[in-house]
Design an enzyme around this catalytic site. Structure first.
Site, PDB file in Angstrom:
ATOM      1  N   HIS A   1      38.138  46.617  32.192  1.00 35.10           N
ATOM      2  CA  HIS A   1      39.126  47.023  33.269  1.00 35.10           C
ATOM      3  C   HIS A   1      39.129  48.502  33.691  1.00 35.10           C
ATOM      4  O   HIS A   1      39.128  49.046  34.756  1.00 35.10           O
ATOM      5  CB  HIS A   1      40.437  46.810  32.956  1.00 35.10           C
TER       6      HIS A   1
ATOM      7  N   SER B   1      44.378  42.675  38.009  1.00 33.55           N
ATOM      8  CA  SER B   1      43.057  42.985  37.626  1.00 33.55           C
ATOM      9  C   SER B   1      42.490  42.298  36.464  1.00 33.55           C
ATOM     10  O   SER B   1      41.567  41.601  36.110  1.00 33.55           O
ATOM     11  CB  SER B   1      43.006  44.351  37.322  1.00 33.55           C
TER      12      SER B   1
END
Lengths: 223, 223
Positions: free
Chosen positions: B43, B15
Site C-alpha cells: 500500500h 486500496s
C-alpha cells in the site's frame, strides 16, 4: 556491493555510479537534463521502474532549479516528505519547505468544508504561497485540488506529482499532468501507481543539489 | 480505480481490497500472520516485489504486536521514518517513537569516534532502550552496529531491517538476519536492495494497527 569503511558520502557516490552503470547497460535512454532526478529517485527506492514512470514537461528540471536559486519555497503534502528534504541543501539556497497538513487550522477548515486535510492544506498554500514548488507524494485529493487551482489561475513554479496508490492516484496524476501542460506550468510526475513521500523528497533533493551546484560549481555532488 | 467522493479511510479500504485481490490472483502465497504487514508495505509503495522480498522470522509479527501492547518504544534511524509512524496509533497503545540521528550529542559522538551518526544513534539507543523495537529503513551502518550489539547481548523486542540501497545494504540485511536468527531476536527484513523509510514506517504502522485491533476488536481496520 560491499564497501569497507565507507563514509555515507562514499556510499552515496558508489551507489550513484552503480545506478548510472545499470541504466547505461539497459535499453533505457534518459534525457540528460532529467538524469539527476531519475538517478536520485532510483537511489531512494532501488526501483528502476522510475526510469520509465517519471515524466517531465519540457524544461521542468531547469525551471525547478531556477526557482530554488531564487529562494522559492517548497510545499509538501506530508510531514514525511518534509522530513526527507535536505535541510542543509535548503539552507544553502536560502529556501524553506513547509507542510500544513498537521496544522489545527487546516483540520478545522477541512471539517467545516467537508473536504480532506490534504485538500484544505493545498487551498491554504495556494492562497499564501501561489508561486511555490508543490511536491505532492501522498494525497490524490491534494492533486485534484491543485489541478482546480491551476485551472483557476494559480501558477506554481513547479508541480511534483508523485502520490502512490491504488485509488484515484493514476487519475489524479493524469489530470494534473494535462492541466499543467495546458496552462504552461512545469511538472514532474510519476505516472502509474508508484510514488510516495520518499519519491517527493528525492525529486526535491535532486533539484536542490543541482541548483546548489549551479550556484557553486566547486560543490560538486552526484547530479 | 476512480472512487467519487471517497474519504481517506474509504480510499484506504478500497486500496487494501485491490491489493488483497491482486495478491490472491497471483501465485504468491503469504503466511496469514504476515499478510497485514505485506499488504501495508505494498500500500505504501505500490510495489508487489515486497510480497517476495519481505522475510519474517517465526512469530515476528506476533512478537511485535505484543511488544507494542506492552508499550514498547520504537526506535528509527531517520526522522522521515519517525514522521511516517502514525501518532494516533502510537497514542492509542501508549507507545512512543524516537529517532536520535539529528541530536547534537549524537553528531559529536560520531565525530569523536570516527563513526557515522546512524551507528552512534544505534549505540545510544542500545544503551538507553535495549528492549525497544528497532525500525531501520535507511542506514546500513545502523544495521551493522545493531548486529554487533545483538551479538554482544542486546535483545530488542523486534528488529525491522529494511534499508534501501546499492552499497552494503544487501550485506547488512543478510548479516542482521543471521545474527537475529542465531540469537533468537524476532526480525522482519526486506531482503535485496529495496526498502526505505516508507517501508520502515509502513511495517511499524501495520503492527500498531494490528496491536490496536487485538486490544480493541471494535476498532477494526484493514489488518
Amino acid at each position: 556491493m560491499k564497501l569497507q569503511h565507507g563514509t555515507p558520502s562514499d556510499i552515496e557516490n558508489a551507489s550513484m555510479q552503480i545506478i548510472a552503470q545499470e541504466l547505461a547497460a539497459s535499453s533505457i535512454r534518459i534525457h540528460k537534463e532529467n538524469a539527476a532526478v531519475v538517478r536520485r529517485v532510483i537511489h531512494a527506492t532501488a526501483d528502476f521502474d522510475y526510469a520509465f514512470n517519471l515524466r517531465f514537461s519540457d524544461g521542468a528540471v531547469l525551471c525547478g532549479m531556477k526557482a530554488l536559486m531564487a529562494h522559492t519555497p517548497i510545499i509538501t503534502d506530508t510531514n514525511m516528505a518534509l522530513a526527507g528534504i535536505s535541510k542543509p541543501a535548503l539552507g544553502k539556497l536560502r529556501c524553506e519547505a513547509h507542510c500544513f497538513m498537521a496544522d489545527s487550522d487546516i483540520a478545522a477548515s477541512a471539517r467545516a468544508n467537508g473536504t480532506t486535510r490534504a485538500a484544505a492544506a493545498m487551498e491554504y498554500a495556494a492562497a499564501n504561497y501561489p508561486g511555490a514548488i508543490y511536491s505532492i507524494g501522498n494525497a490524490p485529493t491534494a492533486l485534484f485540488k491543485l489541478a482546480d487551482q491551476i485551472g483557476a489561475g494559480l501558477r506554481p513554479a513547479l508541480v511534483i506529482a508523485v502520490p502512490v496508490g491504488f485509488v484515484n492516484v493514476v487519475e489524479g496524476k493524469e489530470r494534473i499532468w494535462r492541466v499543467c501542460l495546458s496552462c504552461g506550468v512545469p511538472i514532474i510526475a510519476a505516472m502509474g501507481r508508484k510514488g510516495g513521500s520518499t519519491v517527493a523528497a528525492a525529486i526535491a533533493n535532486a533539484l536542490l543539489y543541482a541548483a546548489s551546484e549551479m550556484q557553486d560549481p566547486a560543490a560538486r555532488g552526484w547530479n
